[in-house]
Design an enzyme around this catalytic site. Structure first.
Site, mmCIF file in Angstrom:
data_model
loop_
_atom_site.group_PDB
_atom_site.id
_atom_site.type_symbol
_atom_site.label_atom_id
_atom_site.label_comp_id
_atom_site.label_asym_id
_atom_site.label_seq_id
_atom_site.Cartn_x
_atom_site.Cartn_y
_atom_site.Cartn_z
ATOM 1 N N ASP A 1 0.363 -0.967 13.818
ATOM 2 C CA ASP A 1 -0.007 -0.676 12.430
ATOM 3 C C ASP A 1 -1.390 -1.235 12.098
ATOM 4 O OD1 ASP A 1 0.458 0.386 9.909
ATOM 5 O OD2 ASP A 1 2.427 -0.541 9.682
ATOM 6 N N ASP B 1 1.688 7.184 4.459
ATOM 7 C CA ASP B 1 3.123 7.333 4.716
ATOM 8 C C ASP B 1 3.725 8.565 4.044
ATOM 9 O OD1 ASP B 1 2.714 4.974 5.991
ATOM 10 O OD2 ASP B 1 4.136 3.805 4.804
HETATM 11 C C1 GLA Z 1 3.085 1.024 7.146
HETATM 12 C C2 GLA Z 1 3.355 2.164 8.114
HETATM 13 C C3 GLA Z 1 4.814 2.579 8.006
HETATM 14 C C4 GLA Z 1 5.713 1.377 8.331
HETATM 15 C C5 GLA Z 1 5.378 0.213 7.404
HETATM 16 C C6 GLA Z 1 6.079 -1.072 7.841
HETATM 17 O O1 GLA Z 1 3.202 1.439 5.830
HETATM 18 O O2 GLA Z 1 2.515 3.249 7.857
HETATM 19 O O3 GLA Z 1 5.109 3.639 8.878
HETATM 20 O O4 GLA Z 1 5.543 1.014 9.659
HETATM 21 O O5 GLA Z 1 3.964 -0.071 7.386
HETATM 22 O O6 GLA Z 1 5.765 -2.170 7.025
#
Ligand code: GLA
Length: 402
Positions: free
Chosen positions: A157, A212
């Site tokens: 991430d 997301d």
């Molecule tokens: C980010 C990523 C998500 C997930 C969260 C976890 O938002 O884009 O897919 O992994 O972190 O905290």
């Protein structure tokens, strides 16, 4: 004269060393040799967020191995954020001892015993998005630990990276993983900010192209804290237009994990979501509770004809051929020369949509067989075009074979 045998020995030793060196150099895994088709599996985040534990992961692995998902191609069981709590005095990453009392190695062994593969999550910054320890400055140490544990997939991430350069950060972790000698698929989660499709072939096996996903059909919805915005499924799809040339075997665009079965869309909308991900050659990472899904949702996730499009060996991502308001046509060229075609009705009214053969690279008067991949039915042989009537928020997905 006496020195000849010695020289011969030295030369032989040198040659041996060279062979060894070349052997190990050619044994080095190439990043692009992994994930020859888009990875398929399950990830904990969309449904369980930080509520992860070894009990959850074991029961999910049991479900995937027993409910037809493994047979359909789902392979990687990935724990997202929140499995880690701290580092020990030597800097080694430590899993939450309450949630994972048997340790990560035992859990990976369990997942492997089911014939599945095991994945973990970390972050290129000092902390993960949920505030757990990140891998910055510990890349090689973490990669070694993952390899010892038996990790097959790492999602990486981009939170708390401050001014870090994305290309440098992802390349460091990619090399660290390769240096272990264990084939570990590298899933870059940089949200598309630094346009990874332009530079990440050879670094990542997949890269997120957007922020997301959230579990609704379309429209930007403010987050609970007032910040903008959670993207609907179709908002994500719109951001894939133009990226198709950057994907191929070993390096895939990732429009984020599936929301199929999480309750925010109708079954028909989930069929559209799954069809679009298949045509986009997207990773198919289920994100629902696969232990308790309805038969209807299981049928979506395990549709073998749609999965075959996703996993097509040519690895060519599909693209949007036409958009007329809410009505769209998408097409993907498959290894046998046929086309997977999606007719998409984004709107609230029943509508007819046509695809003309010339739009998908065939001559107008070519007769072609049309097979409906959701009805599992050959619908006939058509010349020039195919037309279907679609309800609101729906797709028809067909395979067109001349
Ligand atoms: C980010 C990523 C998500 C997930 C969260 C976890 O938002 O884009 O897919 O992994 O972190 O905290």
């Amino acid at each position: 004269m006496r020195s000849y045998p010695k020289r011969g020995l030295a030369a032989a030793a040198g040659l041996f060393a060279l062979i060894l060196f070349q052997g190990s150099a050619s044994a080095q895994i190439q990043r692009d040799s992994l994930a020859q088709t888009p990875p398929m599996g399950w990830n904990s985040w969309n449904k369980f967020a930080c509520n992860v534990s070894e009990d959850l992961i074991k029961s999910v692995a049991d479900a995937i191995a027993g409910n037809g998902m493994k047979d359909a191609g789902y392979q990687y069981v990935v724990i997202d954020d929140c499995w880690q709590v701290t580092r020990d005095e030597n800097g080694n990453i430590v899993a939450d001892p309450k949630a994972f009392p048997s340790g990560i190695k035992a859990l990976a062994d369990y997942v492997h015993s089911k014939g599945l593969k095991f994945g973990l999550y970390s972050d290129a910054g000092s902390k993960t998005c949920a505030g757990r320890p990140g891998s910055q400055g510990h890349e090689y140490q973490d990669a070694m630990q993952y390899a010892r544990w038996g990790v097959d997939y790492l999602k990486y991430d981009w939170c708390n990276t401050e001014k870090r350069n994305a290309e440098e950060a992802y390349s460091t972790m990619s090399k660290a993983l390769l240096s272990t000698g264990r084939p570990i698929v590298f899933s870059m989660c940089e949200w598309g900010t630094a346009k990874p499709w332009l530079w990440a072939k050879g670094t990542g096996n997949l890269w997120r192209t957007t922020g997301d996903i959230s579990d609704h059909w379309a429209g930007m919805v403010k987050w609970p804290d007032g910040n903008c915005c959670a993207m609907g499924m179709l908002d994500i799809v719109d951001l894939q237009v133009g990226l198709e040339s950057f994907a191929g075997p070993g390096h895939w665009n990732d429009p984020d994990m599936l929301e199929v079965g999480n309750g925010g869309m109708t079954a028909q909308e989930y069929r559209a979501h799954f069809s679009l991900w298949a045509l986009l050659a997207a990773p198919l990472m289920a994100g629902n509770d696969v232990r308790s899904m309805t038969p209807e949702i299981k049928e979506v996730l395990t549709n073998a004809e749609v999965i075959a499009v996703n996993q097509d060996k040519l690895g060519r991502q599909g693209h949007r051929v036409r958009k007329s308001g809410d009505l769209e046509v998408w097409s993907r060229t498959l290894a046998d020369g046929s086309r997977a075609v999606i007719l998409l009705n984004r709107g609230a009214n029943e509508s007819e949509i046509s695809v003309a053969w010339e739009e998908i690279g065939y001559t107008a008067n070519l007769p072609a067989k049309v097979r409906d991949l959701w009805a599992h039915k050959d619908v006939g042989t058509f010349k020039g075009s195919y037309t279907a009537k679609l309800p609101a928020h729906a797709v028809v997905m067909v395979k067109v074979t001349p």
